[in-house]
Motif scaffolding. Structure first.
Motif, short mmCIF file in Angstrom:
data_model
loop_
_atom_site.label_atom_id
_atom_site.label_comp_id
_atom_site.label_asym_id
_atom_site.label_seq_id
_atom_site.Cartn_x
_atom_site.Cartn_y
_atom_site.Cartn_z
N ILE A 121 5.33 15.45 5.93
CA ILE A 121 5.92 15.45 7.09
C ILE A 121 6.48 17.02 7.41
O ILE A 121 6.43 17.50 8.63
N VAL A 122 6.98 17.76 6.35
CA VAL A 122 7.55 19.04 6.89
C VAL A 122 6.29 19.67 7.09
O VAL A 122 6.42 20.62 8.14
N MET A 123 5.15 19.70 6.40
CA MET A 123 3.87 20.51 6.74
C MET A 123 3.54 20.37 7.98
O MET A 123 3.00 21.09 8.94
N LEU A 124 3.63 18.89 8.43
CA LEU A 124 3.06 18.67 9.84
C LEU A 124 4.12 19.40 10.99
O LEU A 124 3.59 19.62 11.68
N ILE A 125 5.23 19.30 10.79
CA ILE A 125 6.17 19.97 11.44
C ILE A 125 5.62 21.50 11.79
O ILE A 125 5.86 22.01 12.76
N ALA A 126 5.46 22.09 10.63
CA ALA A 126 5.17 23.42 10.55
C ALA A 126 3.92 23.83 11.26
O ALA A 126 3.68 24.80 11.99
N ILE A 127 3.01 22.95 11.13
CA ILE A 127 1.63 22.96 12.00
C ILE A 127 1.92 22.97 13.43
O ILE A 127 1.33 23.69 14.23
N ILE A 128 2.71 22.17 13.82
CA ILE A 128 2.93 21.82 15.25
C ILE A 128 3.71 23.02 15.71
O ILE A 128 3.26 23.58 17.02
N LEU A 129 4.54 23.63 14.91
CA LEU A 129 5.21 24.97 15.56
C LEU A 129 4.29 25.96 15.71
O LEU A 129 4.45 26.82 16.33
N ILE A 130 3.38 26.38 14.62
CA ILE A 130 2.34 27.07 14.71
C ILE A 130 1.27 27.20 15.89
O ILE A 130 1.27 27.96 16.69
N VAL A 131 1.21 25.76 16.10
CA VAL A 131 0.21 25.60 17.66
C VAL A 131 1.02 25.82 18.53
O VAL A 131 0.46 26.41 19.58
N MET A 149 0.79 -1.35 -0.08
CA MET A 149 -0.05 0.01 0.03
C MET A 149 0.82 1.46 -0.06
O MET A 149 0.63 2.12 -0.76
N LEU A 150 1.90 1.29 1.08
CA LEU A 150 2.63 2.35 1.04
C LEU A 150 3.37 2.68 -0.19
O LEU A 150 4.06 3.76 -0.47
N LYS A 151 3.79 1.74 -0.76
CA LYS A 151 4.66 1.58 -1.94
C LYS A 151 3.93 2.51 -3.23
O LYS A 151 4.69 3.14 -4.16
N ASN A 152 2.68 2.34 -3.07
CA ASN A 152 1.83 3.36 -3.93
C ASN A 152 1.87 4.93 -3.73
O ASN A 152 1.61 5.59 -4.45
N ILE A 153 2.42 5.51 -2.71
CA ILE A 153 2.55 6.70 -2.17
C ILE A 153 3.92 7.36 -2.50
O ILE A 153 5.02 6.61 -2.11
N GLU A 154 4.06 8.36 -3.26
CA GLU A 154 4.83 8.96 -3.65
C GLU A 154 5.93 9.32 -2.58
O GLU A 154 5.13 9.91 -1.24
N SER A 155 7.09 9.20 -2.64
CA SER A 155 8.05 9.47 -1.38
C SER A 155 8.06 11.15 -1.13
O SER A 155 8.02 11.51 -0.05
N LYS A 156 8.03 11.91 -2.47
CA LYS A 156 7.61 13.40 -2.24
C LYS A 156 6.69 13.63 -1.44
O LYS A 156 6.59 14.73 -0.55
N ARG A 157 5.38 13.11 -1.50
CA ARG A 157 4.46 13.23 -1.01
C ARG A 157 4.39 13.13 0.50
O ARG A 157 4.12 14.01 1.61
N LEU A 158 5.05 12.00 0.94
CA LEU A 158 5.31 11.79 2.35
C LEU A 158 6.10 12.73 2.98
O LEU A 158 5.95 13.15 4.18
N TYR A 159 7.36 12.94 2.13
CA TYR A 159 8.42 14.23 2.94
C TYR A 159 7.78 15.47 2.99
O TYR A 159 7.97 16.27 4.14
N THR A 160 6.89 15.93 1.83
CA THR A 160 6.15 17.16 2.05
C THR A 160 5.19 17.27 3.21
O THR A 160 4.96 18.31 3.89
#
Length: 260
Positions: free
Chosen positions: A14-24, A1-12
């Motif tokens: 993760i970065v967005m999640l970190i940004a959201i955590i910092l904002i909160v 399942m995870l193989k079908n997900i682009e690595s770029k999508r996952l990395y991006t």
């Protein structure tokens, strides 16, 4: 399942999640206003090209910046309607221009303003709640559709406006989101109100996603931009929050007497 997900999508993601955590963690009205303002300008640029297939006039960008500055000082949407009246009056008087040029001042500009007002009037807890509602709806609709999907969500999907959206996936996404987000919403209102608003906001976020897909279809593009590797443009990531944010804010205003 995870193989079908682009690595770029996952990395991006993760970065967005970190940004959201910092904002909160380090939230403040000015910080959120600044971040939303940058995102609004980028989204305005993307939507302008979707509506008109051209780059925005610098004057229009200036009007957007003026509106966003006024929003910080006045905390009101009034000036955006003044801008729309000016644009409509110019169109009527000169018979020049295209009505589509005014659309980016409605979508996504007004939704961004509602996101900022949601924070001002209902605290960071409301933003966290919205993040959970839309994020869970989108993620589980995606994975649920991959695993159990088989029926297109709407006729729009048949036209490839949103070809990956299925009824099964959407149902799973909304269900999971409501179950979890209802408890997150207890930081803003009581259980019954949180349950109802989580459900309504989750459903509206699905149609926010569908509307942005419609715009891309009309413009003949796959993504609204390429700012976020694996995810497309700013609109591609925030579309669900636009409809969801407005609905959540309006419903909270309606339910004001029954929040506690």
């Amino acid at each position: 399942m995870l193989k079908n997900i682009e690595s770029k999508r996952l990395y991006t993601a993760i970065v967005m999640l970190i940004a959201i955590i910092l904002i909160v963690l380090f939230h403040s009205p000015f910080l959120l206003w600044s971040i939303l303002g940058i995102a609004c300008i980028i989204s305005f640029y993307e939507s302008y090209q979707l509506y008109t297939k051209a780059k925005p006039n610098p004057l229009f960008t200036g009007l957007l910046v003026l509106f966003w500055i006024s929003l910080y000082w006045l905390e009101t949407l009034h000036i955006i309607f003044v801008i729309l009246i000016i644009l409509a009056s110019y169109k009527a008087y000169t018979q020049k221009g295209n009505i589509a040029y005014a659309m980016p001042f409605i979508y996504p500009t007004i939704p961004f303003a509602f996101l900022y007002l949601l924070y001002l009037d209902y605290s960071i807890n409301a933003i966290i709640w919205l993040l959970f509602i839309v994020g869970l709806t989108d993620s589980f609709a995606y994975f649920g559709g991959k695993l159990f999907g088989g029926t297109f969500f709407s006729n729009s999907c048949l036209c490839h406006i949103s070809p990956n959206k299925t009824k099964e996936g959407v149902l799973i996404g909304i269900s999971v989101s409501v179950v979890i987000s209802t408890f997150v919403g207890l930081g803003v209102c009581n259980f019954s109100t949180s349950l109802l608003l989580s459900l309504i906001t989750s459903i509206s976020s699905v149609f926010g996603d569908l509307y942005e897909s419609f715009l891309k279809r009309q413009a003949g593009v796959k993504d609204s931009g390429n700012l976020l590797p694996g995810h497309g443009g700013m609109l591609d990531r925030l579309d669900g929050y636009f409809f969801g944010g407005i609905i959540l804010y309006v419903m909270l205003e309606i339910s004001k007497g029954n929040l506690s």
